[in-house]
Write a protein that holds these residues in place. Sequence first.
Motif, short mmCIF file in Angstrom:
data_model
loop_
_atom_site.label_atom_id
_atom_site.label_comp_id
_atom_site.label_asym_id
_atom_site.label_seq_id
_atom_site.Cartn_x
_atom_site.Cartn_y
_atom_site.Cartn_z
N VAL A 24 -35.07 106.91 82.32
CA VAL A 24 -35.14 106.23 81.03
C VAL A 24 -34.10 106.83 80.10
O VAL A 24 -34.09 108.03 79.85
N ILE A 25 -33.22 105.98 79.60
CA ILE A 25 -32.21 106.39 78.62
C ILE A 25 -32.73 105.94 77.26
O ILE A 25 -32.75 104.75 76.94
N TRP A 26 -33.20 106.90 76.47
CA TRP A 26 -33.85 106.59 75.19
C TRP A 26 -32.85 106.75 74.05
O TRP A 26 -32.46 107.86 73.70
N MET A 27 -32.44 105.63 73.45
CA MET A 27 -31.47 105.65 72.35
C MET A 27 -32.19 105.62 71.02
O MET A 27 -33.00 104.72 70.77
N THR A 28 -31.91 106.58 70.17
CA THR A 28 -32.50 106.66 68.85
C THR A 28 -31.40 106.73 67.79
O THR A 28 -30.31 107.23 68.06
N GLY A 29 -31.69 106.24 66.60
CA GLY A 29 -30.71 106.27 65.52
C GLY A 29 -31.05 105.22 64.48
O GLY A 29 -31.90 104.35 64.70
N LEU A 30 -30.39 105.29 63.35
CA LEU A 30 -30.63 104.36 62.26
C LEU A 30 -30.27 102.93 62.64
O LEU A 30 -29.45 102.70 63.54
N SER A 31 -30.87 101.97 61.95
CA SER A 31 -30.44 100.58 62.08
C SER A 31 -28.98 100.48 61.68
O SER A 31 -28.58 101.00 60.64
N GLY A 32 -28.18 99.84 62.50
CA GLY A 32 -26.76 99.71 62.21
C GLY A 32 -25.90 100.80 62.81
O GLY A 32 -24.67 100.75 62.71
N ALA A 33 -26.53 101.79 63.43
CA ALA A 33 -25.75 102.88 64.04
C ALA A 33 -25.03 102.42 65.29
O ALA A 33 -23.99 102.98 65.66
N GLY A 34 -25.59 101.40 65.96
CA GLY A 34 -24.93 100.86 67.16
C GLY A 34 -25.75 100.93 68.44
O GLY A 34 -25.21 100.69 69.52
N LYS A 35 -27.04 101.20 68.32
CA LYS A 35 -27.88 101.35 69.51
C LYS A 35 -27.86 100.12 70.41
O LYS A 35 -27.61 100.22 71.61
N ASP A 89 -25.55 108.24 66.35
CA ASP A 89 -25.47 108.69 64.96
C ASP A 89 -24.40 107.92 64.19
O ASP A 89 -23.36 107.53 64.75
N ALA A 90 -24.66 107.73 62.91
CA ALA A 90 -23.68 107.17 61.98
C ALA A 90 -24.20 107.46 60.58
O ALA A 90 -25.41 107.43 60.35
N PRO A 91 -23.31 107.76 59.64
CA PRO A 91 -23.76 108.00 58.27
C PRO A 91 -24.48 106.78 57.70
O PRO A 91 -24.13 105.64 58.03
N LEU A 92 -25.48 107.04 56.86
CA LEU A 92 -26.23 105.95 56.26
C LEU A 92 -25.31 104.97 55.54
O LEU A 92 -25.49 103.74 55.65
N ALA A 93 -24.30 105.48 54.84
CA ALA A 93 -23.38 104.61 54.09
C ALA A 93 -22.67 103.63 55.03
O ALA A 93 -22.47 102.46 54.69
N LEU A 94 -22.30 104.12 56.23
CA LEU A 94 -21.63 103.25 57.19
C LEU A 94 -22.60 102.22 57.76
O LEU A 94 -22.25 101.05 57.95
N CYS A 95 -23.83 102.65 58.01
CA CYS A 95 -24.85 101.72 58.52
C CYS A 95 -25.11 100.62 57.49
O CYS A 95 -25.26 99.45 57.84
N GLU A 96 -25.14 101.01 56.22
CA GLU A 96 -25.34 100.02 55.16
C GLU A 96 -24.15 99.09 55.05
O GLU A 96 -24.29 97.89 54.77
N GLN A 97 -22.97 99.63 55.27
CA GLN A 97 -21.76 98.81 55.21
C GLN A 97 -21.77 97.78 56.35
O GLN A 97 -21.41 96.61 56.14
N ARG A 98 -22.18 98.21 57.52
CA ARG A 98 -22.28 97.29 58.65
C ARG A 98 -23.42 96.29 58.42
O ARG A 98 -23.23 95.09 58.53
N ASP A 99 -24.61 96.82 58.18
CA ASP A 99 -25.83 96.05 57.90
C ASP A 99 -25.88 94.73 58.67
O ASP A 99 -25.96 93.65 58.05
N PRO A 100 -25.83 94.77 60.01
CA PRO A 100 -25.72 93.55 60.80
C PRO A 100 -26.89 92.58 60.64
O PRO A 100 -26.74 91.38 60.83
N LYS A 101 -28.04 93.10 60.24
CA LYS A 101 -29.23 92.24 60.09
C LYS A 101 -29.59 91.99 58.63
O LYS A 101 -30.59 91.33 58.34
N GLY A 102 -28.81 92.56 57.73
CA GLY A 102 -29.08 92.37 56.30
C GLY A 102 -30.30 93.11 55.81
O GLY A 102 -30.81 92.85 54.71
N LEU A 103 -30.77 94.10 56.57
CA LEU A 103 -32.01 94.79 56.22
C LEU A 103 -31.83 95.77 55.07
O LEU A 103 -32.71 95.90 54.21
#
Length: 209
Positions: free
Chosen positions: A39-50, A142-156
């Motif tokens: 099992v490859i378990w990927m964890t990280g913020l929304s927008g990090a790229g999981k 991993d990705a900085p929160l600011a970058l995840c917000e910039q990507r925000d692929p789902k608008g969350l």
Amino acid sequence: MSSPPIKNSATDVPNNLHSQTISITREQREILIQQRAVVIWMTGLSGAGKSTIANALEVEMHKSGVLTFILDGDNIRQRINKDLGFSDTDRNENIRRAAEVSKLMLDAGLVVISAFISPFQAEREMAKHLIGDDDFIEVFIDAPLALCEQRDPKGLYQKARNGEIKNMTGIDSSYEVPAQPDIYIDTSNSSVAQAVEVIATKIRNRTRR
């Protein structure tokens, strides 16, 4: 915000239930399909790229003849976990169920790519315990929160900032960074292709029989 308490569901099994013996073992299934399950378990913020990396990794492994299956957080929440919300308790149950499904697929001989925010260390440890230390590879995307917000692929993030949704990880719900992940990927300076190459290289020997 502290981690939610982990419930030991094993104590809730009724006395009239018993494990059924199955003749074909996981090892026999692995031999049949000529691979070792993990099992490859990927964890990280929304927008990090999981999800993006999980999908690209599965494509690469499929080309190599590895039988895989992706368990993606959003897909699981639309199906088996559609009754759960985003409170700490429901997040914990979301991960418990995901880990149990991952374990079933592991027993089937598959390489399982599980992509879940799984924000709390305690729930990731629970997943690792349910699946088994030797079969669990934690990958921190991993990705900085600011970058995840910039990507925000789902608008969350925008919805969270506008107060339209609550308990958004990184905004009003905490994310506990893995202390010692098996694999670390920083998507602020790594492409999807580079991330896949790093993961595929490190797990190659783990999936061979």
